[in-house]
Design a protein around this motif. Structure first.
Motif, PDB file in Angstrom:
ATOM      1  N   THR A   1       0.825  -1.211   0.000  1.00 53.96           N
ATOM      2  CA  THR A   1       0.000   0.000   0.000  1.00 53.96           C
ATOM      3  C   THR A   1       0.857   1.256   0.000  1.00 53.96           C
ATOM      4  OG1 THR A   1      -1.765  -1.160   1.172  1.00 53.96           O
ATOM      5  CG2 THR A   1      -1.811   1.238   1.218  1.00 53.96           C
ATOM      6  N   VAL A   2       1.918   1.294   0.798  1.00 51.39           N
ATOM      7  CA  VAL A   2       2.752   2.507   0.831  1.00 51.39           C
ATOM      8  C   VAL A   2       3.433   2.720  -0.524  1.00 51.39           C
ATOM      9  CG1 VAL A   2       3.114   2.473   3.323  1.00 51.39           C
ATOM     10  CG2 VAL A   2       4.712   1.249   1.841  1.00 51.39           C
ATOM     11  N   GLN A   3       3.724   1.643  -1.231  1.00 46.96           N
ATOM     12  CA  GLN A   3       4.316   1.818  -2.557  1.00 46.96           C
ATOM     13  C   GLN A   3       3.286   2.312  -3.578  1.00 46.96           C
ATOM     14  OE1 GLN A   3       6.428  -1.894  -3.417  1.00 46.96           O
ATOM     15  NE2 GLN A   3       8.310  -0.955  -2.659  1.00 46.96           N
ATOM     16  N   ILE A   4       2.034   1.871  -3.429  1.00 47.15           N
ATOM     17  CA  ILE A   4       0.982   2.399  -4.295  1.00 47.15           C
ATOM     18  C   ILE A   4       0.768   3.885  -4.018  1.00 47.15           C
ATOM     19  CG2 ILE A   4      -1.500   2.317  -4.770  1.00 47.15           C
ATOM     20  CD1 ILE A   4      -1.366  -0.701  -4.321  1.00 47.15           C
ATOM     21  N   VAL A   5       0.754   4.260  -2.740  1.00 52.84           N
ATOM     22  CA  VAL A   5       0.636   5.672  -2.379  1.00 52.84           C
ATOM     23  C   VAL A   5       1.823   6.457  -2.911  1.00 52.84           C
ATOM     24  CG1 VAL A   5       0.564   7.295  -0.439  1.00 52.84           C
ATOM     25  CG2 VAL A   5      -0.782   5.187  -0.351  1.00 52.84           C
ATOM     26  N   SER A   6       3.003   5.855  -2.867  1.00 54.14           N
ATOM     27  CA  SER A   6       4.194   6.506  -3.417  1.00 54.14           C
ATOM     28  C   SER A   6       4.031   6.789  -4.901  1.00 54.14           C
ATOM     29  CB  SER A   6       5.420   5.618  -3.178  1.00 54.14           C
ATOM     30  OG  SER A   6       6.557   6.138  -3.851  1.00 54.14           O
ATOM     31  N   GLN A   7       3.486   5.839  -5.643  1.00 58.48           N
ATOM     32  CA  GLN A   7       3.260   6.046  -7.079  1.00 58.48           C
ATOM     33  C   GLN A   7       2.252   7.169  -7.331  1.00 58.48           C
ATOM     34  OE1 GLN A   7       2.058   2.199  -8.522  1.00 58.48           O
ATOM     35  NE2 GLN A   7       4.016   1.231  -8.047  1.00 58.48           N
ATOM     36  N   GLN A   8       1.200   7.209  -6.513  1.00 63.94           N
ATOM     37  CA  GLN A   8       0.192   8.259  -6.672  1.00 63.94           C
ATOM     38  C   GLN A   8       0.772   9.634  -6.355  1.00 63.94           C
ATOM     39  OE1 GLN A   8      -2.898   6.792  -4.087  1.00 63.94           O
ATOM     40  NE2 GLN A   8      -3.761   5.458  -5.656  1.00 63.94           N
ATOM     41  N   LEU A   9       1.596   9.707  -5.309  1.00 61.20           N
ATOM     42  CA  LEU A   9       2.230  10.979  -4.963  1.00 61.20           C
ATOM     43  C   LEU A   9       3.237  11.397  -6.021  1.00 61.20           C
ATOM     44  CD1 LEU A   9       2.857  10.588  -1.115  1.00 61.20           C
ATOM     45  CD2 LEU A   9       1.190  12.058  -2.244  1.00 61.20           C
TER      46      LEU A   9
ATOM     47  N   LEU B   1     -15.815   9.828 -10.212  1.00 63.19           N
ATOM     48  CA  LEU B   1     -14.648   9.027 -10.595  1.00 63.19           C
ATOM     49  C   LEU B   1     -13.704   8.860  -9.406  1.00 63.19           C
ATOM     50  CD1 LEU B   1     -12.686   9.335 -13.926  1.00 63.19           C
ATOM     51  CD2 LEU B   1     -11.467   9.087 -11.767  1.00 63.19           C
ATOM     52  N   LEU B   2     -13.407   9.975  -8.709  1.00 61.45           N
ATOM     53  CA  LEU B   2     -12.491   9.913  -7.567  1.00 61.45           C
ATOM     54  C   LEU B   2     -13.060   9.055  -6.437  1.00 61.45           C
ATOM     55  CD1 LEU B   2     -11.311  13.649  -7.358  1.00 61.45           C
ATOM     56  CD2 LEU B   2     -10.042  11.698  -8.278  1.00 61.45           C
ATOM     57  N   LEU B   3     -14.342   9.245  -6.140  1.00 63.00           N
ATOM     58  CA  LEU B   3     -14.975   8.496  -5.061  1.00 63.00           C
ATOM     59  C   LEU B   3     -15.009   7.004  -5.379  1.00 63.00           C
ATOM     60  CD1 LEU B   3     -16.556   8.712  -2.355  1.00 63.00           C
ATOM     61  CD2 LEU B   3     -18.635   8.854  -3.714  1.00 63.00           C
ATOM     62  N   THR B   4     -15.371   6.663  -6.605  1.00 65.74           N
ATOM     63  CA  THR B   4     -15.436   5.253  -6.998  1.00 65.74           C
ATOM     64  C   THR B   4     -14.053   4.618  -6.994  1.00 65.74           C
ATOM     65  OG1 THR B   4     -17.308   5.807  -8.421  1.00 65.74           O
ATOM     66  CG2 THR B   4     -16.271   3.673  -8.769  1.00 65.74           C
ATOM     67  N   ARG B   5     -13.082   5.348  -7.488  1.00 64.36           N
ATOM     68  CA  ARG B   5     -11.702   4.840  -7.532  1.00 64.36           C
ATOM     69  C   ARG B   5     -11.194   4.524  -6.138  1.00 64.36           C
ATOM     70  NH1 ARG B   5      -7.669   8.586  -6.818  1.00 64.36           N
ATOM     71  NH2 ARG B   5      -5.513   7.890  -7.191  1.00 64.36           N
ATOM     72  N   HIS B   6     -11.401   5.442  -5.215  1.00 61.10           N
ATOM     73  CA  HIS B   6     -10.914   5.243  -3.848  1.00 61.10           C
ATOM     74  C   HIS B   6     -11.682   4.130  -3.143  1.00 61.10           C
ATOM     75  CE1 HIS B   6      -9.475   7.392   0.080  1.00 61.10           C
ATOM     76  NE2 HIS B   6      -8.929   6.213  -0.103  1.00 61.10           N
TER      77      HIS B   6
ATOM     78  N   ASP C   1      -7.740   4.612 -12.441  1.00 63.86           N
ATOM     79  CA  ASP C   1      -6.453   5.308 -12.275  1.00 63.86           C
ATOM     80  C   ASP C   1      -5.933   5.784 -13.636  1.00 63.86           C
ATOM     81  OD1 ASP C   1      -6.047   5.374  -9.561  1.00 63.86           O
ATOM     82  OD2 ASP C   1      -5.040   3.437  -9.483  1.00 63.86           O
ATOM     83  N   LYS C   2      -5.975   4.890 -14.611  1.00 65.50           N
ATOM     84  CA  LYS C   2      -5.502   5.256 -15.939  1.00 65.50           C
ATOM     85  C   LYS C   2      -6.366   6.338 -16.563  1.00 65.50           C
ATOM     86  CE  LYS C   2      -3.444   0.714 -16.870  1.00 65.50           C
ATOM     87  NZ  LYS C   2      -3.472  -0.498 -17.729  1.00 65.50           N
TER      88      LYS C   2
ATOM     89  N   GLU D   1     -11.912  -8.018  -8.851  1.00 59.14           N
ATOM     90  CA  GLU D   1     -12.621  -7.182  -9.827  1.00 59.14           C
ATOM     91  C   GLU D   1     -12.608  -5.716  -9.402  1.00 59.14           C
ATOM     92  OE1 GLU D   1     -13.973  -7.852 -12.703  1.00 59.14           O
ATOM     93  OE2 GLU D   1     -13.980 -10.033 -12.789  1.00 59.14           O
ATOM     94  N   LEU D   2     -12.753  -5.454  -8.111  1.00 57.38           N
ATOM     95  CA  LEU D   2     -12.727  -4.079  -7.616  1.00 57.38           C
ATOM     96  C   LEU D   2     -11.355  -3.446  -7.819  1.00 57.38           C
ATOM     97  CD1 LEU D   2     -14.800  -4.469  -4.318  1.00 57.38           C
ATOM     98  CD2 LEU D   2     -15.476  -3.220  -6.379  1.00 57.38           C
ATOM     99  N   ILE D   3     -10.305  -4.207  -7.553  1.00 58.15           N
ATOM    100  CA  ILE D   3      -8.954  -3.686  -7.759  1.00 58.15           C
ATOM    101  C   ILE D   3      -8.714  -3.424  -9.240  1.00 58.15           C
ATOM    102  CG2 ILE D   3      -6.495  -4.199  -7.554  1.00 58.15           C
ATOM    103  CD1 ILE D   3      -7.838  -3.531  -4.917  1.00 58.15           C
ATOM    104  N   LEU D   4      -9.190  -4.312 -10.097  1.00 59.41           N
ATOM    105  CA  LEU D   4      -9.042  -4.126 -11.542  1.00 59.41           C
ATOM    106  C   LEU D   4      -9.771  -2.864 -11.997  1.00 59.41           C
ATOM    107  CD1 LEU D   4      -8.180  -5.124 -14.345  1.00 59.41           C
ATOM    108  CD2 LEU D   4     -10.257  -6.520 -14.404  1.00 59.41           C
ATOM    109  N   TYR D   5     -10.983  -2.667 -11.487  1.00 63.42           N
ATOM    110  CA  TYR D   5     -11.735  -1.465 -11.864  1.00 63.42           C
ATOM    111  C   TYR D   5     -11.033  -0.204 -11.370  1.00 63.42           C
ATOM    112  CZ  TYR D   5     -15.802   1.465 -12.755  1.00 63.42           C
ATOM    113  OH  TYR D   5     -16.647   2.432 -13.227  1.00 63.42           O
ATOM    114  N   CYS D   6     -10.447  -0.268 -10.170  1.00 60.57           N
ATOM    115  CA  CYS D   6      -9.693   0.878  -9.640  1.00 60.57           C
ATOM    116  C   CYS D   6      -8.508   1.214 -10.533  1.00 60.57           C
ATOM    117  CB  CYS D   6      -9.228   0.571  -8.215  1.00 60.57           C
ATOM    118  SG  CYS D   6      -8.176   1.850  -7.500  1.00 60.57           S
ATOM    119  N   GLU D   7      -7.817   0.177 -11.020  1.00 61.38           N
ATOM    120  CA  GLU D   7      -6.676   0.415 -11.910  1.00 61.38           C
ATOM    121  C   GLU D   7      -7.122   1.056 -13.222  1.00 61.38           C
ATOM    122  OE1 GLU D   7      -4.985  -3.446 -12.235  1.00 61.38           O
ATOM    123  OE2 GLU D   7      -3.988  -3.375 -10.266  1.00 61.38           O
ATOM    124  N   LEU D   8      -8.277   0.645 -13.728  1.00 61.70           N
ATOM    125  CA  LEU D   8      -8.813   1.260 -14.944  1.00 61.70           C
ATOM    126  C   LEU D   8      -9.139   2.735 -14.703  1.00 61.70           C
ATOM    127  CD1 LEU D   8     -11.195  -1.576 -16.214  1.00 61.70           C
ATOM    128  CD2 LEU D   8      -8.955  -0.947 -17.140  1.00 61.70           C
TER     129      LEU D   8
END
Length: 358
Positions: free
Chosen positions: A104-112, A222-227, A314-315, A305-312
């Protein structure tokens, strides 16, 4: 010590410390922390190793971090103390429960990292147009100070009846940058007032008002659904039931909108609705979200499926932000071009009147 009491205990400490502490290159800090955690280091050891390299005069902060950890705090409280934005603290808190803190901290690092890249690009995009606009402001000021009085005197001496039209138009055009700055200030004031107004409303009213605004409502969904899809997906993948996962999201205090949505969904799921039906009824989420959930529920892989949708999402979010960045500079140059045209017209209009009288 229970978690809500711990949050309240360190709330004031985190707020006051955030103003004093500046973590140098926060994304790199989190990326290195993720690497250390994956190699088997504990979170306290990782913090102890990294603070000297990312914070100046870290000794006082190190003592505060030690106090937080000794009193039962975890990564969420420590990163809150270091100034990590609240939108990321939800993922950090839930990752401590699921045992996925390193990932998770690495995912947050990528977002930052992406956030910092966009900020740097925005500064780069704005720097040249802003400098050019400042130069034009000086030029317009000089025209108003020296050119306009002289040309006004000249035209007045020729024909008193036509002075008002030409000189007034020239004066109006030479104040064009002032009107633009005034419009920007008014727009900024309206936006800040709206943000203050929204924050004072209940969560349900916040969402209702935000969703009613064209474009912003779509972007906010979009932001709410992604998070929401990321944090819920991680909990489900960690083995939590849907009811437990929604309960944890409802009880977290970092993102009140996520907590409110989780509460509504949990109430509907308790009554027997599927999650796919519940998200469709509420209408808080991005289009087609219910299709991914329905497919995940049917296949038994809802978390994935939720993680996959979040990645979509994100892009899609990154593509949208990059597109907005590409159109900012042309819009600014269009404004500058309008100012240049106004400067030419402010000179030509009175000069044509003078030529008519010669």
């Amino acid at each position: 010590m229970n978690l809500p009491l711990l949050r309240r205990r360190f709330a004031n400490l985190s707020i006051t410390s955030y103003r004093k502490v500046k973590v140098l290159d926060f994304p790199v800090f989190l990326e290195r922390m993720g690497d250390l955690l994956k190699e088997g280091y504990t979170f306290p050891h990782s913090i102890q190793m990294l603070l000297p390299f990312h914070i100046k005069q870290y000794e006082d902060l190190q003592r505060k971090v030690s106090e937080v950890l000794q009193d039962g705090g975890g990564a969420t409280q420590v990163l809150n103390l270091l100034g990590l934005e609240k939108q990321y603290l939800v993922s950090i808190e839930l990752s401590e429960m699921t045992g996925q803190l390193a990932e998770t901290v690495q995912i947050v690092s990528q977002q930052l990292t992406f956030q910092q890249e966009m900020k740097l690009k925005l500064v780069k995009v704005l720097s040249y147009p802003v400098l050019l606009f400042v130069f034009l402001m000086g030029l317009f000021l000089a025209f108003r100070t020296y050119f306009l009085p002289n040309i006004s005197t000249m035209v007045t001496s020729r024909a008193q009846n036509e002075v008002s039209t030409s000189v007034q138009w020239s004066s109006f055009l030479l104040h064009m940058p002032d009107y633009i700055i005034g419009l920007v200030v008014i727009t900024f004031s309206i936006v800040m007032t709206f943000i203050y107004y929204i924050k004072r409303k209940r969560v349900d009213l916040q969402l209702t008002l935000l969703f009613k605004i064209p474009l912003l409502g779509h972007f906010w969904k979009l932001l709410l659904t992604r998070h929401f899809s990321r944090v819920l997906g991680n909990l489900l993948l960690a083995g939590f039931s849907l009811q437990q996962a929604l309960g944890h999201l409802k009880n977290q205090e970092h993102q009140i909108q996520i907590a409110y949505v989780a509460q509504l969904l949990q109430e509907k799921v308790i009554l027997g609705d599927s999650l796919a039906d519940a998200v469709q009824i509420d209408g808080f989420f991005y289009p087609k979200f219910e299709h991914f959930i329905a497919h995940g529920e049917a296949s038994g892989m809802l978390g994935r499926e939720l993680i996959l949708y979040c990645e979509l999402l994100d892009k899609r979010l990154q593509v949208t932000i990059r597109f907005l960045m590409t159109i900012i500079q042309p819009l600014l140059f269009m404004i500058i071009a309008a100012c240049v045209i106004a400067a030419y017209l402010s000179i030509l209009i009175p000069m044509y009147d003078v030529l008519d009288f010669i």
